[in-house]
Design an enzyme around this catalytic site. Structure first.
Site, PDB file in Angstrom:
ATOM      1  N   ASP A  89       0.705  -1.119   0.259  1.00 54.52           N
ATOM      2  CA  ASP A  89      -0.165  -0.043   0.080  1.00 54.52           C
ATOM      3  C   ASP A  89       0.573   1.224   0.062  1.00 54.52           C
ATOM      4  O   ASP A  89       0.305   2.860  -0.210  1.00 54.52           O
ATOM      5  CB  ASP A  89      -0.842  -0.050   1.298  1.00 54.52           C
ATOM      6  CG  ASP A  89      -0.598  -0.175   2.401  1.00 54.52           C
ATOM      7  OD1 ASP A  89       0.661   0.595   2.543  1.00 54.52           O
ATOM      8  OD2 ASP A  89      -1.359  -1.153   3.353  1.00 54.52           O
ATOM      9  N   HIS A 104       6.399  -8.010  -1.628  1.00 55.38           N
ATOM     10  CA  HIS A 104       5.627  -8.516  -2.569  1.00 55.38           C
ATOM     11  C   HIS A 104       4.481  -7.793  -3.343  1.00 55.38           C
ATOM     12  O   HIS A 104       4.143  -7.423  -3.946  1.00 55.38           O
ATOM     13  CB  HIS A 104       3.976  -8.390  -1.635  1.00 55.38           C
ATOM     14  CG  HIS A 104       4.054  -9.695  -0.644  1.00 55.38           C
ATOM     15  ND1 HIS A 104       3.748 -10.221   0.295  1.00 55.38           N
ATOM     16  CD2 HIS A 104       5.681 -10.739  -0.935  1.00 55.38           C
ATOM     17  CE1 HIS A 104       4.195 -11.357   1.047  1.00 55.38           C
ATOM     18  NE2 HIS A 104       5.020 -11.848   0.207  1.00 55.38           N
TER      19      HIS A 104
END
Length: 230
Positions: A89, A104
């Site tokens: 994010d 990731h």
């Protein structure tokens, strides 16, 4: 200056309004994770995958870092801090953390679907069919999907091996290979796990469990580190 490595997971972003990876029914925002987070899902339905990440990207842009993110950024004033995050994010950077390793991937970036070294910052929140890389292939989310290699794993392992102190914040420690990182610490270093739902952990006299959410738990541990190691 002591080296602090922080492993963070979805739990630190929950207080910002980012939902955790999966609901209890095994679905992710109503989708089977393999439909939207695997090379097979991408091959089957690129439009679905792009829309899924467009919505995640839009959501991430609408929320703000929380006190847990800011407390980790503030820790850089007194320690050499490296954050190894499973989150995509970008909230750590927005809170001011300067050294973040993304295991990731990153929602804000896209990459070539034929050459993973070709990576771009996406302008805005929407990736569309027909957005091509210089090699002419469709751009895809810069996300590490199930079944793909985790290219930053070796970098993360090297950082954990150098750590004087390890913090684990908001991760269930069940998603591999990230969950294995705790095992690479040097013997005898202090390890703090901050989570309101404490995962199962091995017995370790240098392991400290703080059963609190990130917004309060990180600040509490940060104060303790300053008292003990400054």
């Amino acid at each position: 200056m002591k080296r602090v490595v922080v492993l963070t997971g979805a739990g630190i972003s929950v207080e910002s309004g980012i939902r955790t990876f999966r609901d209890s029914d095994g679905l992710w925002e109503g989708h089977d994770v393999m439909e939207v987070a695997s090379p097979q899902g991408w091959a089957a339905n690129q439009e679905l995958v792009m829309d899924f990440y467009n919505q995640r990207r839009k959501q991430a842009m609408a929320v703000q870092p929380n006190l847990g993110h800011f407390a980790l950024a503030e820790l850089e004033k007194d320690f050499e801090v490296t954050i190894v995050t499973q989150n995509v994010d970008g909230l750590h950077e927005r809170a001011g953390s300067s050294r973040v390793i993304h295991l990731h991937g990153e929602l804000s970036k896209v990459r070539s679907s034929v050459d993973e070294s070709i990576v771009f910052e996406l302008e805005g929140w929407e990736l569309k069919s027909g957005d091509l890389c210089p090699k002419g292939s469709q751009l895809r989310p810069h996300i590490v999907w199930f079944g793909e290699m985790v290219p930053m794993m070796d970098v993360a392992i090297a950082e954990v091996r150098r750590a004087d102190i390890l913090l684990v914040v908001g991760t269930s420690l069940v998603v591999y290979p990230a969950a294995s990182l705790m095992s690479y610490t040097r013997a005898g270093i202090p390890k703090y796990v901050i989570d309101p739902k404490m995962p199962e952990l091995p017995k370790d006299s240098m392991l400290y469990c703080v059963e609190e959410k990130a917004s309060t738990g990180v600040a509490k541990v940060a104060d303790e580190l300053r008292k003990r190691y400054q």
